[in-house]
Write a protein that holds these residues in place. Structure first.
Motif, short mmCIF file in Angstrom:
data_model
loop_
_atom_site.label_atom_id
_atom_site.label_comp_id
_atom_site.label_asym_id
_atom_site.label_seq_id
_atom_site.Cartn_x
_atom_site.Cartn_y
_atom_site.Cartn_z
N ALA A 66 -3.64 -12.63 -8.86
CA ALA A 66 -3.28 -11.25 -8.54
C ALA A 66 -2.23 -10.69 -9.49
O ALA A 66 -1.23 -11.33 -9.78
CB ALA A 66 -2.78 -11.16 -7.10
N ASP A 67 -2.48 -9.47 -9.95
CA ASP A 67 -1.46 -8.70 -10.65
C ASP A 67 -0.61 -7.93 -9.64
O ASP A 67 0.56 -7.66 -9.89
CB ASP A 67 -2.11 -7.72 -11.62
N ASN A 68 -1.24 -7.57 -8.52
CA ASN A 68 -0.57 -6.81 -7.46
C ASN A 68 -0.89 -7.45 -6.12
O ASN A 68 -2.02 -7.90 -5.90
CB ASN A 68 -1.03 -5.35 -7.43
N VAL A 69 0.10 -7.49 -5.25
CA VAL A 69 -0.12 -7.97 -3.88
C VAL A 69 0.44 -6.93 -2.92
O VAL A 69 1.63 -6.63 -2.94
CB VAL A 69 0.55 -9.33 -3.62
N GLU A 97 -4.90 3.08 -17.59
CA GLU A 97 -4.59 4.22 -16.74
C GLU A 97 -4.20 3.73 -15.35
O GLU A 97 -4.46 2.59 -14.99
CB GLU A 97 -5.79 5.17 -16.63
N VAL A 98 -3.61 4.62 -14.59
CA VAL A 98 -3.19 4.29 -13.23
C VAL A 98 -4.13 4.96 -12.24
O VAL A 98 -4.49 6.13 -12.39
CB VAL A 98 -1.74 4.75 -12.97
N ILE A 99 -4.56 4.20 -11.24
CA ILE A 99 -5.41 4.72 -10.16
C ILE A 99 -4.53 4.95 -8.94
O ILE A 99 -4.10 3.99 -8.30
CB ILE A 99 -6.54 3.74 -9.81
N PRO A 100 -4.24 6.20 -8.58
CA PRO A 100 -3.40 6.45 -7.40
C PRO A 100 -4.19 6.27 -6.11
O PRO A 100 -5.42 6.25 -6.11
CB PRO A 100 -2.98 7.91 -7.59
N SER A 101 -3.47 6.15 -5.02
CA SER A 101 -4.11 6.02 -3.71
C SER A 101 -4.36 7.36 -3.05
O SER A 101 -5.17 7.47 -2.14
CB SER A 101 -3.25 5.15 -2.79
N GLY A 102 -3.63 8.38 -3.50
CA GLY A 102 -3.72 9.68 -2.85
C GLY A 102 -2.80 9.82 -1.65
O GLY A 102 -2.71 10.89 -1.05
N VAL A 103 -2.08 8.75 -1.30
CA VAL A 103 -1.05 8.78 -0.25
C VAL A 103 0.30 8.77 -0.98
O VAL A 103 0.68 7.75 -1.55
CB VAL A 103 -1.17 7.57 0.69
N GLY A 131 3.24 4.75 -8.86
CA GLY A 131 2.14 5.57 -9.35
C GLY A 131 0.78 5.14 -8.88
O GLY A 131 -0.11 5.97 -8.70
N GLY A 132 0.55 3.85 -8.69
CA GLY A 132 -0.76 3.38 -8.24
C GLY A 132 -1.10 2.03 -8.85
O GLY A 132 -0.22 1.27 -9.28
N LEU A 133 -2.40 1.73 -8.92
CA LEU A 133 -2.90 0.47 -9.47
C LEU A 133 -3.45 0.71 -10.87
O LEU A 133 -4.17 1.67 -11.10
CB LEU A 133 -4.02 -0.10 -8.58
N GLU A 134 -3.13 -0.18 -11.78
CA GLU A 134 -3.58 -0.03 -13.17
C GLU A 134 -5.00 -0.54 -13.35
O GLU A 134 -5.44 -1.47 -12.66
CB GLU A 134 -2.64 -0.80 -14.11
N ARG A 135 -5.72 0.05 -14.29
CA ARG A 135 -7.06 -0.43 -14.64
C ARG A 135 -6.97 -1.84 -15.22
O ARG A 135 -6.03 -2.18 -15.92
CB ARG A 135 -7.71 0.50 -15.66
#
Length: 484
Positions: free
Chosen positions: A415-418, A242-248, A257-261
């Motif tokens: 890191a998967d995301n930077v 799932e994707v975890i959004p930032s809300g911004v 969309g956000g950061l994945e689990r």
């Protein structure tokens, strides 16, 4: 007929995990280490764990008197009332009455009475567990090395063939080595007390597998605690991607969309640029869905951080009250890597945490105590990924402006995301920018945007299309008409 071995608990949870369930029944195990390493304390755990209905345990002491052992045990919370003792420690009469021997050596005269006492006590008690402390004293009751080995080996076989599981100790040194005891034992447990901490390891375990390596150990007012070195390949759990959004909205647009689990995100940038606040923003969104997050703060005090969250519209205090957020202050020099990994495991496995933030990697590195930083972090990260936990690593770069760098810690490969934050100097004013350098599981926006923290929360502006040199920290305006 079932010939599979039966395992018995040692009374130390972490140690039983290292042993993959416990010690094999009716075998003899050597616990070796210098003075003060915790050998006797381990024996007390072992014996008290065996105090079951219709079962008795025997403590054979050849060094400390029983009264002293009971006093020390009481201070650590052990109840030895139901433990049977055989006290073979020397009494004061040996000195005061000058019990010497003119013709025969003491070993020749004392060995037979001691052997008889052991056999009598064993047959009277019929114990399922025996603790002998220390077995190296038998060396001084034998006339030569051959007799010593013969006596100890027959002594151990006598007890194990009667169905007892035996734990015996040694204080091996260069002057009195204990290699012979190691060969006789079915397992060898090594305890160490070093300048960097206490450790436990297993060098031999017949008929059973175990978790190799040095594991952290502590002696506390409640006895021995063992913190198992993390081996993430053995701990997996199925989870939904799932994707975890930032809300911004603008930031989520940048992140597709956000950061994945189950992914690792590095938040990097110079001091004071807003890395920690950005991490809390993701946790705010998790709390809105009823999911739990935890922050391990190695540097900033909890109350200071909560006060900052109050000022930027992140209700961290309310999240803590609703138990959707925990902020744990970690003193780096008080924790070993294994202890910190154990703390994380408890939160993830017992409290079902879905998002973890380590703030920061520099503070985490302090807890290494000379051990390899990248190795321990790699194990911890892979464990969290295998459990489907999203991880945020906060790392600080030393340069406020100048040439761009992701991290000084050498862990960017994890890191998967930077996500990086930069200071900008525009027309004499200090401003901030945010950008995405890497996103392994999806596409992402390649442009940079202005980043601002206000009393209403985090604001991310439109793409800065007419600036160049942002990564150097000294941007220049590009002429819209001719593209220069």
């Amino acid at each position: 007929m079932n010939d599979s071995p039966k395992f018995i608990k040692t009374g130390i949870d972490g140690f039983d995990e290292i042993l993959h369930g416990g010690l094999t029944e009716s075998r003899a195990y050597l616990v070796r280490g210098g003075p003060g390493c915790g050998k006797t304390t381990m024996g007390m755990h072992f014996l008290t764990a065996g105090l079951q209905p219709n079962q008795r345990v025997l403590y054979i002491t050849l060094q400390e008197p029983v009264v002293t052992l009971r006093q020390n045990a009481a201070r650590q919370g052990f109840k030895l009332d139901d433990v049977d003792f055989l006290d073979l420690s020397p009494s004061s009469a040996v000195f005061s009455e000058n019990q010497g021997y003119d013709i025969f050596s003491s070993s020749e005269i004392e060995r037979e009475p001691i052997t008889s006492k052991i056999v009598e006590a064993f047959l009277a008690v019929k114990p399922t567990r025996v603790f002998v402390d220390p077995a190296t004293q038998f060396r001084y009751l034998s006339s030569d090395l051959y007799q010593y080995r013969l006596q100890v080996l027959s002594f151990l076989r006598f007890m194990t063939e009667q169905g007892a599981t035996v734990l015996f100790t040694s204080e091996g040194s260069q002057e009195a080595p204990d290699e012979d005891l190691q060969f006789m034992a079915d397992g060898v447990i090594q305890l160490e007390n070093t300048a960097t901490g206490r450790y436990i390891s297993i060098s031999k375990l017949r008929g059973s597998d175990f978790k190799s390596g040095r594991h952290t150990m502590r002696l506390t007012s409640k006895g021995t605690e063992v913190f198992v070195r993390l081996m993430p390949q053995n701990i997996r759990k199925e989870f939904t991607a799932e994707v975890i959004p930032s809300g911004v909205p603008e930031l989520d647009e940048m992140l597709n969309g956000g950061l994945e689990r189950g992914t690792v995100t590095i938040l990097t940038g110079p001091t004071g640029v807003g890395k920690t606040t950005l991490g809390y923003q993701f946790m705010k969104e998790c709390a809105g869905r009823g999911e739990r997050s935890v922050v391990y703060s190695f540097e900033e005090e909890v109350e200071i951080m909560l006060g900052r969250c109050d000022q930027v519209n992140i209700p961290a205090r309310a999240m803590i009250e609703r138990e959707t957020l925990q902020v744990v202050k970690v003193e780096p020099l008080e924790y070993t890597p294994d202890e910190f990994a154990y703390l994380v495991r408890c939160h993830v496995e017992q409290e079902h945490v879905k998002l973890v933030m380590i703030d920061s990697l520099a503070g985490y590195n302090l807890s290494m105590r000379g051990e390899n930083f990248v190795t321990h972090l790699h194990s911890l990260i892979k464990y969290l990924q295998n459990r489907g936990v999203a991880v945020i690593l906060v790392t600080e770069t030393s340069q406020v402006v100048g040439d761009f760098e992701v991290t000084e810690a050498g862990v960017s490969y994890l890191a998967d995301n930077v996500i990086f934050l930069r200071y900008l100097e525009i027309k004499g004013e200090l401003r901030k920018a945010i950008g995405i350098l890497k996103k392994r599981l999806s596409n992402f926006e390649k442009t940079l945007r202005e980043f601002e923290i206000t009393r209403y929360g985090i604001k991310v502006g439109k793409p800065l299309l007419n600036l160049r040199g942002i990564l150097r920290g000294v941007p220049e305006w590009v002429n819209d008409e001719n593209g220069k």
